[in-house]
Design a protein around this motif. Structure first.
Motif, short mmCIF file in Angstrom:
data_model
loop_
_atom_site.label_atom_id
_atom_site.label_comp_id
_atom_site.label_asym_id
_atom_site.label_seq_id
_atom_site.Cartn_x
_atom_site.Cartn_y
_atom_site.Cartn_z
N LEU A 1 0.82 -1.21 0.00
CA LEU A 1 0.00 0.00 0.00
C LEU A 1 0.86 1.26 0.00
O LEU A 1 0.47 2.28 -0.60
N ALA A 2 1.99 1.22 0.67
CA ALA A 2 2.90 2.37 0.63
C ALA A 2 3.37 2.64 -0.79
O ALA A 2 3.45 3.79 -1.24
N LEU A 3 3.68 1.58 -1.52
CA LEU A 3 4.10 1.74 -2.91
C LEU A 3 2.96 2.27 -3.76
O LEU A 3 3.15 3.16 -4.60
N LEU A 4 1.77 1.73 -3.55
CA LEU A 4 0.61 2.12 -4.36
C LEU A 4 0.14 3.54 -4.11
O LEU A 4 -0.57 4.12 -4.92
N GLU B 1 -2.02 2.36 8.60
CA GLU B 1 -3.34 2.82 9.05
C GLU B 1 -4.40 2.53 8.00
O GLU B 1 -5.53 2.13 8.32
N ARG B 2 -4.05 2.72 6.73
CA ARG B 2 -5.00 2.43 5.65
C ARG B 2 -5.35 0.95 5.63
O ARG B 2 -6.52 0.57 5.49
N LEU B 3 -4.36 0.10 5.80
CA LEU B 3 -4.60 -1.33 5.81
C LEU B 3 -5.53 -1.72 6.96
O LEU B 3 -6.45 -2.53 6.78
N VAL C 1 -15.25 -6.21 -2.34
CA VAL C 1 -14.15 -5.26 -2.11
C VAL C 1 -12.85 -6.00 -1.83
O VAL C 1 -11.79 -5.65 -2.35
N SER C 2 -12.94 -7.02 -1.01
CA SER C 2 -11.74 -7.79 -0.68
C SER C 2 -11.14 -8.43 -1.93
O SER C 2 -9.92 -8.39 -2.14
N ARG C 3 -11.99 -9.02 -2.77
CA ARG C 3 -11.49 -9.66 -3.99
C ARG C 3 -10.93 -8.63 -4.97
O ARG C 3 -9.93 -8.89 -5.65
N ALA C 4 -11.57 -7.45 -5.06
CA ALA C 4 -11.09 -6.42 -5.97
C ALA C 4 -9.73 -5.89 -5.53
O ALA C 4 -8.83 -5.67 -6.36
N ALA C 5 -9.56 -5.69 -4.22
CA ALA C 5 -8.27 -5.22 -3.72
C ALA C 5 -7.17 -6.23 -4.02
O ALA C 5 -6.04 -5.86 -4.36
N ASP C 6 -7.50 -7.49 -3.92
CA ASP C 6 -6.53 -8.55 -4.18
C ASP C 6 -6.25 -8.65 -5.68
O ASP C 6 -5.09 -8.62 -6.13
N ALA C 7 -7.30 -8.76 -6.50
CA ALA C 7 -7.13 -8.99 -7.92
C ALA C 7 -6.47 -7.83 -8.64
O ALA C 7 -5.60 -8.02 -9.49
N LEU C 8 -6.89 -6.61 -8.32
CA LEU C 8 -6.44 -5.45 -9.08
C LEU C 8 -5.27 -4.70 -8.44
O LEU C 8 -4.45 -4.09 -9.14
N LEU C 9 -5.15 -4.75 -7.12
CA LEU C 9 -4.10 -4.02 -6.42
C LEU C 9 -3.06 -4.92 -5.77
O LEU C 9 -2.03 -4.43 -5.31
N GLY C 10 -3.35 -6.21 -5.72
CA GLY C 10 -2.40 -7.15 -5.11
C GLY C 10 -2.34 -7.03 -3.60
O GLY C 10 -1.36 -7.47 -2.99
N VAL C 11 -3.38 -6.51 -2.97
CA VAL C 11 -3.42 -6.33 -1.53
C VAL C 11 -4.37 -7.34 -0.93
O VAL C 11 -5.57 -7.32 -1.21
N ALA C 12 -3.84 -8.22 -0.11
CA ALA C 12 -4.65 -9.25 0.52
C ALA C 12 -5.25 -8.70 1.81
O ALA C 12 -4.54 -8.32 2.74
N LEU C 13 -6.59 -8.63 1.87
CA LEU C 13 -7.28 -8.15 3.07
C LEU C 13 -7.78 -9.32 3.91
O LEU C 13 -8.14 -9.15 5.05
#
Length: 409
Positions: free
Chosen positions: A312-315, A335-337, A397-409
């Motif tokens: 997330l820092a990179l993004l 904090e965002r995470l 939202v969780s799947r979109a963050a993972d699929a498009l941003l590579g962030v696992a929630l």
């Protein structure tokens, strides 16, 4: 050489959008329309000190490119090299009193671990310079046959004047090229060269340095640029979709590589788009191995930092921007995470279909990751303030963050 394991990319409803991205060669946005298989080559590390945040930012950018393409239901043919023999690697090994092969293997292993932790999608082909030598030698011999290469005291150089398109990747004038050549591994002041900018294709064996049988070239080792050309042509062919790397590779590396390939094949261009990520600074200076001002992904992980927060820092910065790593950048990401994970942990929430489209639109517009993060922030804030009744929304939202941003929630 093997890459690292791939994390699963969740499927999302609907269809992704074609990518508009900044092309260094034209200086503007181009819309990429690959065929069923999108082709991308990203220049890899020289493994003597990995993985610092500059590396991570670059590979994050091209991971987003892959994710945008996958969301359009395309396959992605991604190739990356490892420059596992080069002057900086040999110099570091000598300085530290270690075997250069062992150093390269150690740092490459660490790089793989970092890429896995950050959920970077792996290349289909991950090729070391050493293993590419059998394919490099014939290319150098072919350039010599074409009159595009010449010998100087046993070394073989490429003549930049053999390519009428030389200079069209970086758009720099000769004076700027000469300065950067001296700074970035070239030898513009060597006497006897036809043109100060001519890069080395094959370095004749030096005492105390590794060398390989080069057939008619004699014993030696390959130059930096021809390494990537051989690997790219072998696995992707000409006119692939994206040639990627950090902005410091536009010249000389990508400029020279394009000329090598174009002379070898008689085709133009080598890549449809030359895409370059910005530089990451620390304490006011570009983060670099030579300056020693590095923040390492592995060190942060050892300190207990969640890799999703690093991502997330990179993004939070546009991939083309130069920016500075600070403790505050990391705190903001952590904090965002926390906010995002709290939002998707609820059993229901506000509808999320429009959010998926906002993320898609942001990323298709020159990988505008900060705009994508802001869209998720708004959904998370609405979830916090008002909640919702859509029981499927948190999962979307969780799947979109993972699929498009590579962030696992």
């Amino acid at each position: 050489m093997h890459a690292w394991p791939a994390s699963e990319v969740p499927a999302l409803p609907g269809q992704g959008r074609d990518l508009r991205i900044h092309d260094t060669a034209t200086g503007g946005l181009v819309t990429l329309d690959p065929g069923p298989v999108a082709r991308i080559y990203v220049c890899g590390i020289t493994p003597y000190d990995a993985t610092h945040m500059g590396h991570a930012a670059t590979y994050n950018a091209f991971d987003l490119v892959q994710r945008v393409w996958l969301d359009t239901k395309r396959q992605v043919h991604y190739v990356q090299n490892v420059t596992d023999v080069d002057d900086p690697l040999l110099e570091r090994a000598e300085r530290d009193g270690v075997d250069w092969v062992a150093l390269a293997e150690k740092e490459t292993t660490l790089f793989r671990e970092d890429m896995t932790a950050l959920r970077m999608l792996p290349p289909r082909h991950y090729i070391g310079a050493v293993e590419a030598i059998p394919g490099i030698v014939p290319l150098v011999e072919r350039l010599r046959e074409l009159g595009a290469a010449y010998e100087l005291e046993g070394d073989i150089y490429f003549s930049v004047e053999s390519d009428p398109h030389f200079g069209e990747v970086s758009g720099l004038d000769a004076a700027a090229m000469r300065l950067l050549s001296a700074e970035r591994g070239g030898d513009p002041d060597r006497p006897g060269k036809k043109n100060p900018l001519d890069p080395m294709l094959w370095m004749a064996a030096r005492e105390g340095e590794p060398s390989w049988d080069g057939g008619s070239l004699g014993r030696g080792r390959p130059g930096w640029h021809i390494e990537c050309v051989a690997i790219a042509l072998d696995h992707l062919g000409m006119t692939f979709d994206v040639q990627g790397g950090g902005s410091d590779l536009a010249f000389p590396h990508h400029e020279m590589g394009a000329s090598h390939a174009q002379v070898l094949t008689g085709e133009f261009p080598m890549a449809k788009a030359y895409v370059h990520a910005g530089m990451v600074a620390l304490d006011g200076e570009k983060m670099s191995k030579s300056k020693g001002n590095l923040v390492f992904v592995s060190r942060l992980r050892q300190d207990g930092v969640d890799p999703a927060a690093i991502r997330l820092a990179l993004l939070s910065h546009h991939y083309r921007a130069d920016w500075e790593w600070t403790d505050q950048v990391l705190r903001d990401a952590q904090e965002r995470l926390t906010r995002w994970r709290a939002a998707v942990s609820r059993p229901d929430g506000p509808p999320a279909e429009s959010l998926v489209e906002e993320i898609r639109e942001a990323l298709s517009n020159d990988l505008d990751a900060p705009a994508a993060l802001a869209a998720v922030d708004r959904w998370a804030a609405l979830q916090q303030d008002q909640g919702g009744t859509d029981t499927g929304a948190p999962g979307v939202v969780s799947r979109a963050a993972d699929a498009l941003l590579g962030v696992a929630l």
